[in-house]
Design an enzyme around this catalytic site. Structure first.
Site, PDB file in Angstrom:
ATOM      1  N   ASP A   8      41.990  20.643  16.445  1.00 28.74           N
ATOM      2  CA  ASP A   8      41.589  21.936  16.978  1.00 28.74           C
ATOM      3  C   ASP A   8      41.227  22.828  15.795  1.00 28.74           C
ATOM      4  OD1 ASP A   8      42.221  20.923  19.423  1.00 28.74           O
ATOM      5  OD2 ASP A   8      43.975  22.187  19.764  1.00 28.74           O
ATOM      6  N   ASP A 130      40.804  22.260  32.097  1.00 31.58           N
ATOM      7  CA  ASP A 130      42.137  22.624  31.635  1.00 31.58           C
ATOM      8  C   ASP A 130      42.794  23.424  32.750  1.00 31.58           C
ATOM      9  OD1 ASP A 130      41.211  21.607  29.156  1.00 31.58           O
ATOM     10  OD2 ASP A 130      40.387  23.584  28.671  1.00 31.58           O
TER      11      ASP A 130
END
Length: 263
Positions: A8, A130
């Site tokens: 990330d 998500d």
């Protein structure tokens, strides 16, 4: 299944967030390209990259970092975060990304979601869903969408998407294991296997996916690798259904059962 170690990106560094909280950041490497190289040397063939800056801004802010990762490794790389235009998707694919992940745009701009699948095809794209409590989240997990994750998966399948990353936000970065039923249901709604994301802590967690193996295409894990509870080699082996020496030693060191002693 195949393993996708995660990087990330935030401010050009490799980080992890706890439950998607931008105020709960752990920095793991100031050089994400070097981190990707380490993953490849350990046996990874895929890499999952999320541009956290881009997820909030709507632009692929860390494109140059992604280019560096692609230049330094031969990994197959899927990249998401801030991909909300044909131009952004094109730039990432032109840089060498194997697949581009779409998230917020799937909810807020269905016309774009349709246009991008028509332009690039299903092999170049991933629907990224998500969810918190079954609701799809958007804008880098900072907002709810009011759309059920399963309903969104059905929409994406109808458009022609064949790859989907499903992240259980409540478990992401928390190393709490995976709720198999949630992924089985998502795969059923999508009509294809999904990529599991959120909660993987050990190789045992990956092996525990065996009952839903037909529903899982791949497994994403980040914090577990960075903090040493899972090695890339063991993760790859678990995804392959094979065992590494560490697993064999654990088996050999366990107490014998009465039946084994009698035999």
């Amino acid at each position: 299944m195949y393993l996708l170690p995660a990087i990330d990106l935030l401010d050009g560094r490799a980080v992890r967030l706890a439950k998607g909280d931008y105020d709960a950041v752990t920095v793991y490497n100031d050089d994400p390209a070097y981190q990707a190289q380490l993953f490849e040397e350990a046996g990874a063939t895929w890499l999952h990259v999320v541009d956290l800056d881009g997820a909030k801004s709507g632009n692929p802010d860390n494109l140059e970092v992604v280019r560096a990762i692609l230049a330094r490794t031969s990994l197959k790389v899927e990249v998401g975060g801030g991909v909300r235009s044909l131009e952004a998707a094109d730039r990432l694919l032109d840089a060498g990304a194997t697949r581009v992940i779409l998230g917020t745009a799937l909810v807020r701009d269905p016309d774009f979601a349709q246009a991008v699948i028509e332009k690039f095809g299903p092999d170049a794209l991933v629907a990224g869903i998500d969810a918190k409590a079954g609701e799809a989240a958007v804008a880098g997990w900072t907002e709810g969408s009011g759309v059920a994750a399963a309903d969104l998966a059905r929409r994406m399948a109808a458009m022609g998407y064949e790859h989907l990353v499903y992240t259980d936000i409540a478990r992401d970065g928390m190393q709490t294991g995976v709720e198999n039923d949630a992924y089985a249901k998502m795969a059923a709604a999508f009509g294809n296997p999904v990529i599991v994301s959120g909660g993987i802590a050990t190789a045992a967690d990956i092996r525990a996916l065996a009952p839903i193996a037909d529903a899982a295409e791949g497994v994403i894990t980040g914090r577990a690798i960075y903090e040493g509870t899972l090695t890339v080699a063991d993760g790859v082996a678990a995804c392959d259904g094979t065992f590494h020496l560490s697993d064999q030693l654990e088996e050999e060191e366990r107490p014998l059962t009465i039946e084994e002693l009698e035999s």
